[in-house]
Design an enzyme around this catalytic site. Structure first.
Site, PDB file in Angstrom:
ATOM      1  N   GLU A   1       9.516  16.980  14.140  1.00 41.96           N
ATOM      2  CA  GLU A   1       9.676  16.614  13.562  1.00 41.96           C
ATOM      3  C   GLU A   1       8.760  17.759  12.400  1.00 41.96           C
ATOM      4  O   GLU A   1       7.997  17.607  12.283  1.00 41.96           O
ATOM      5  CB  GLU A   1       9.331  15.406  12.709  1.00 41.96           C
ATOM      6  CG  GLU A   1      10.100  14.823  11.378  1.00 41.96           C
ATOM      7  CD  GLU A   1       9.323  13.778  10.895  1.00 41.96           C
ATOM      8  OE1 GLU A   1       8.899  13.419  11.926  1.00 41.96           O
ATOM      9  OE2 GLU A   1      10.394  12.846  10.661  1.00 41.96           O
TER      10      GLU A   1
ATOM     11  N   LYS B   1       0.983  -0.987   0.202  1.00 42.32           N
ATOM     12  CA  LYS B   1      -0.285  -0.494   0.167  1.00 42.32           C
ATOM     13  C   LYS B   1       0.847   1.471   0.125  1.00 42.32           C
ATOM     14  O   LYS B   1       1.296   1.875   0.950  1.00 42.32           O
ATOM     15  CB  LYS B   1      -0.635  -0.070   1.396  1.00 42.32           C
ATOM     16  CG  LYS B   1      -2.364   0.529   1.122  1.00 42.32           C
ATOM     17  CD  LYS B   1      -1.991   2.704   0.643  1.00 42.32           C
ATOM     18  CE  LYS B   1      -1.581   2.940   1.809  1.00 42.32           C
ATOM     19  NZ  LYS B   1      -1.228   4.449   1.954  1.00 42.32           N
TER      20      LYS B   1
ATOM     21  N   GLU C   1       9.466   1.792  10.787  1.00 41.89           N
ATOM     22  CA  GLU C   1      10.628   3.166  10.241  1.00 41.89           C
ATOM     23  C   GLU C   1      10.018   4.459  10.492  1.00 41.89           C
ATOM     24  O   GLU C   1       9.007   4.673   9.825  1.00 41.89           O
ATOM     25  CB  GLU C   1      11.065   3.068   8.957  1.00 41.89           C
ATOM     26  CG  GLU C   1      12.148   1.111   9.062  1.00 41.89           C
ATOM     27  CD  GLU C   1      12.985   1.197   9.844  1.00 41.89           C
ATOM     28  OE1 GLU C   1      13.648   2.190  10.881  1.00 41.89           O
ATOM     29  OE2 GLU C   1      13.862   0.131  10.211  1.00 41.89           O
TER      30      GLU C   1
ATOM     31  N   CYS D   1      13.527  11.321   6.016  1.00 43.85           N
ATOM     32  CA  CYS D   1      13.954  11.157   7.639  1.00 43.85           C
ATOM     33  C   CYS D   1      14.700  11.399   8.670  1.00 43.85           C
ATOM     34  O   CYS D   1      15.162  11.835   9.692  1.00 43.85           O
ATOM     35  CB  CYS D   1      13.297   9.889   8.077  1.00 43.85           C
ATOM     36  SG  CYS D   1      14.184   8.552   6.866  1.00 43.85           S
TER      37      CYS D   1
HETATM   38  P1  NAD Z   1       2.412   8.991   7.278  1.00 43.51           P
HETATM   39  O1  NAD Z   1       2.528   7.840   8.331  1.00 43.51           O
HETATM   40  O2  NAD Z   1       1.516  10.084   6.466  1.00 43.51           O
HETATM   41  O3  NAD Z   1       1.728   7.943   5.919  1.00 43.51           O
HETATM   42  C1  NAD Z   1       2.674   6.700   5.493  1.00 43.51           C
HETATM   43  C2  NAD Z   1       2.572   5.953   5.103  1.00 43.51           C
HETATM   44  O4  NAD Z   1       1.151   5.546   5.911  1.00 43.51           O
HETATM   45  C3  NAD Z   1       1.188   5.978   3.916  1.00 43.51           C
HETATM   46  O5  NAD Z   1       1.356   5.332   2.873  1.00 43.51           O
HETATM   47  C4  NAD Z   1      -0.162   6.341   4.404  1.00 43.51           C
HETATM   48  O6  NAD Z   1      -1.223   6.032   3.745  1.00 43.51           O
HETATM   49  C5  NAD Z   1       0.229   5.603   5.155  1.00 43.51           C
HETATM   50  N1  NAD Z   1      -0.944   5.401   6.503  1.00 43.51           N
HETATM   51  C6  NAD Z   1      -1.490   7.042   7.254  1.00 43.51           C
HETATM   52  N2  NAD Z   1      -2.113   6.489   8.515  1.00 43.51           N
HETATM   53  C7  NAD Z   1      -2.368   5.271   8.343  1.00 43.51           C
HETATM   54  C8  NAD Z   1      -3.274   4.377   9.130  1.00 43.51           C
HETATM   55  N3  NAD Z   1      -3.992   4.318   9.709  1.00 43.51           N
HETATM   56  N4  NAD Z   1      -3.441   2.708   8.592  1.00 43.51           N
HETATM   57  C9  NAD Z   1      -2.931   2.232   7.817  1.00 43.51           C
HETATM   58  N5  NAD Z   1      -1.657   2.701   7.007  1.00 43.51           N
HETATM   59  C10 NAD Z   1      -1.646   4.677   7.182  1.00 43.51           C
HETATM   60  O7  NAD Z   1       3.632   9.378   6.634  1.00 43.51           O
HETATM   61  P2  NAD Z   1       4.428  10.466   5.474  1.00 43.51           P
HETATM   62  O8  NAD Z   1       4.167  12.042   5.787  1.00 43.51           O
HETATM   63  O9  NAD Z   1       3.978   8.968   4.129  1.00 43.51           O
HETATM   64  O10 NAD Z   1       5.410  10.325   5.864  1.00 43.51           O
HETATM   65  C11 NAD Z   1       6.546  10.952   6.212  1.00 43.51           C
HETATM   66  C12 NAD Z   1       7.340  10.138   7.752  1.00 43.51           C
HETATM   67  O11 NAD Z   1       7.927   8.980   7.648  1.00 43.51           O
HETATM   68  C13 NAD Z   1       7.662  11.363   8.968  1.00 43.51           C
HETATM   69  O12 NAD Z   1       7.587  11.275   9.348  1.00 43.51           O
HETATM   70  C14 NAD Z   1       9.245  10.653   8.025  1.00 43.51           C
HETATM   71  O13 NAD Z   1      10.560  10.752   9.000  1.00 43.51           O
HETATM   72  C15 NAD Z   1       8.487   9.566   7.849  1.00 43.51           C
HETATM   73  N6  NAD Z   1       9.859   8.642   7.185  1.00 43.51           N
HETATM   74  C16 NAD Z   1      10.578   7.614   8.017  1.00 43.51           C
HETATM   75  C17 NAD Z   1      11.263   6.745   7.436  1.00 43.51           C
HETATM   76  C18 NAD Z   1      12.916   5.496   8.268  1.00 43.51           C
HETATM   77  O14 NAD Z   1      13.163   5.010   7.172  1.00 43.51           O
HETATM   78  N7  NAD Z   1      12.683   6.051   9.506  1.00 43.51           N
HETATM   79  C19 NAD Z   1      11.985   7.004   6.024  1.00 43.51           C
HETATM   80  C20 NAD Z   1      10.835   8.068   5.260  1.00 43.51           C
HETATM   81  C21 NAD Z   1      10.099   8.424   5.818  1.00 43.51           C
END
Ligand code: NAD
Length: 477
Positions: A367, A157, A232, A266
């Site tokens: 963040e 997804k 992550e 991230c």
């Molecule tokens: P997000 O948490 O909003 O979304 C990430 C994914 O989760 C998307 O596919 C989204 O559709 C899905 N999602 C959202 N709500 C959900 C739910 N209730 N149940 C299941 N899935 C759900 O994050 P984002 O804005 O897309 O990404 C940015 C974040 O990701 C930042 O906090 C960043 O630091 C983090 N990030 C971490 C790493 C790592 O490896 N540590 C790498 C890249 C990004």
């Protein structure tokens, strides 16, 4: 009529394509197909699974330019970084292809005669993979390459902002020879498609990259089925600059880690902790560099900073500029949405530098996920370590110094999954573990050999060839 999801470019609002949007029933169908495919896929010899990943790496190499271009349009990052994103998937696929001929377990002596002991890795089943938009090709590869080589099938997804890149990723896996059904893709929003995947009882493992807050939701949702959850999450990474350092090198590192990908990594450096002796000079050099950066679409050769991902993101980033000002930090440059000429069609935010930041301020703790860097002045190395560690996250960390003793203390004492010496906070390579401590995750690691621990379970096997019943702990005395 089936619902659809539109992909639009953050660079100029162009509509790039449309994909079907999955509801709960569509997610269930995808899980069912992946479950059916699992029974055959788990029995394909691991070296053969690895060969498919090897061919996938070759296909990605062939498609690198096209994927890079699409990424500059759909996600927005600049060409060099988009190429790096695709390259990471190529590297990961080659690396995990090799794991097909390793996937080592252990053999060990038995406490009894005529008995053989070993441990082997077994796949977990259908993996639910939920990915963000900021590394739209690399992150799916971090999850899918190890999951597949280990013998799992996957329902992916991807983020709702980058569906076309994910779609292409899955199509190319098919071209590389992955059997039908082994990877399913479902597009849609987190609260609907994502949550349906997390809830589904036939998905025993969720691998999730995204924000801390969503990670907590996913963990709670998965708890009722006692699923494996691999997280992550976010970061609030700092670069420490000591008084003995090559300042120009440090500025290079800060610009690359703080403003690269418009701060939407991230591992982005959103805090710079500088020794008082170099603080003023660092500040003026950094501002000069930030003000020279050219904003524009990622596909243009002279662009330094592309757009941020969407309206919500730019509003969040701008709200932190107000928060920083209200908290008493000094805005040195940036702090505004760029709207000159064609920039008005996209979501461009000027590289922003705050000085005189107190480590407890919200801009130094939360963040922001944008091109905003906070400068914090310290009196000595110990204070720098304390401030670097004084956050809830623990992803990446960095220090610029020529002092080998301090460098080694930093390696030991920085509370983070990654530490860079004389480099910025970004730049992970695929064959080392990737992930963070504290609220950045739940103790797992992506990439390297560590990823195999996420996507397999250990099975211990005892073979008794004595021809009689031998009881462990009883018949060996
Ligand atoms: P997000 O948490 O909003 O979304 C990430 C994914 O989760 C998307 O596919 C989204 O559709 C899905 N999602 C959202 N709500 C959900 C739910 N209730 N149940 C299941 N899935 C759900 O994050 P984002 O804005 O897309 O990404 C940015 C974040 O990701 C930042 O906090 C960043 O630091 C983090 N990030 C971490 C790493 C790592 O490896 N540590 C790498 C890249 C990004």
């Amino acid at each position: 009529m089936t619902a659809t999801l539109e992909s639009t470019s953050p660079a100029n609002g162009d509509v790039l394509g449309v994909v079907p949007e999955a509801d709960e029933a569509a997610v269930a169908r995808a899980v069912e197909a992946a479950k059916a495919a699992y029974e055959e896929w788990r029995l394909v010899p691991a070296p053969k699974r690895g060969e498919i990943l090897y061919r996938f790496a070759q296909v990605l190499e062939r498609e690198k330019a096209a994927l890079t271009d699409l990424m500059t349009r759909e996600m927005g990052k600049v060409k060099a970084e988009a190429g790096g994103d695709v390259q990471e998937a190529i590297d990961m696929s080659y690396y995990m292809a090799g794991e097909g001929r390793r996937l080592w377990g252990q053999t060990t002596p038995s406490e009894l005669q005529n008995k053989f002991n070993m441990s082997v890795r077994v796949p977990v089943g259908v993996v639910g993979a939920i990915t963000p938009w900021n590394f739209p090709i690399a992150i799916p590869s971090w999850k899918l390459a190890p999951a597949l080589v280990c013998g799992n099938t996957v329902v992916l997804k991807p983020a709702e902002d980058t569906p076309l890149l994910a779609q292409r990723f899955v199509e190319l896996l098919g071209e590389a020879g992955l059997p039908d059904g082994v990877v399913q893709i479902v597009h849609g929003y987190g609260e609907t498609a994502g949550a349906a995947l997390v809830r589904h009882p036939d998905v025993p493992i969720i691998t999730f990259t995204g924000s801390r807050e969503t990670g907590i939701l996913v963990t709670k949702e998965a708890a009722d089925n006692l699923k494996h959850v691999h997280l992550e999450l976010g970061g609030k990474n700092a670069i420490i600059v000591l008084e003995d350092t090559d300042l120009e090198l440090a500025v290079e590192g800060i610009v690359w880690s703080g403003f690269g990908t418009s701060g939407q990594r991230c591992t982005a450096a959103s805090r710079v902790i500088a020794h008082a002796a170099v603080y003023d000079e660092l500040q003026s050099r950094l501002v000069a560099r930030a003000e020279k950066m050219r904003l524009g679409p990622g596909w243009e050769d002279d662009t330094d900073i592309g757009p941020v991902i969407n309206r919500t993101a730019i509003e969040k980033i701008h709200s932190y500029t107000k928060i920083g000002r209200d908290e008493g930090a000094k805005l040195l440059t940036g702090g505004e949405v760029a709207t000159d000429g064609d920039l008005a069609k996209g979501f461009y935010y000027r590289p922003t530098v705050f000085a005189d930041v107190d480590a407890r301020m919200r801009i130094a703790q939360e963040e922001i996920f944008g091109p905003t860097v906070s400068l914090i002045k310290v009196a000595d190395f110990d204070e720098a370590l304390r401030i670097s560690n004084g956050i809830k996250y623990g992803l990446s960390s960095a220090i610029f110094t020529q002092d080998v003793n301090k460098a080694f203390r930093a390696m030991r004492d920085l509370q983070a999954g990654i530490t860079y010496i004389n480099a910025g906070t970004t730049g992970a390579e695929v064959h080392l573990p990737f992930g963070g401590t504290k609220d950045t995750g739940n103790g797992h690691r992506e990439a390297g050999q560590a990823a195999l621990d996420v996507f397999t379970e250990w099975k211990s096997i005892y073979v008794d060839y004595s021809g009689r019943l031998q009881r462990a702990q009883i018949d060996n005395t």
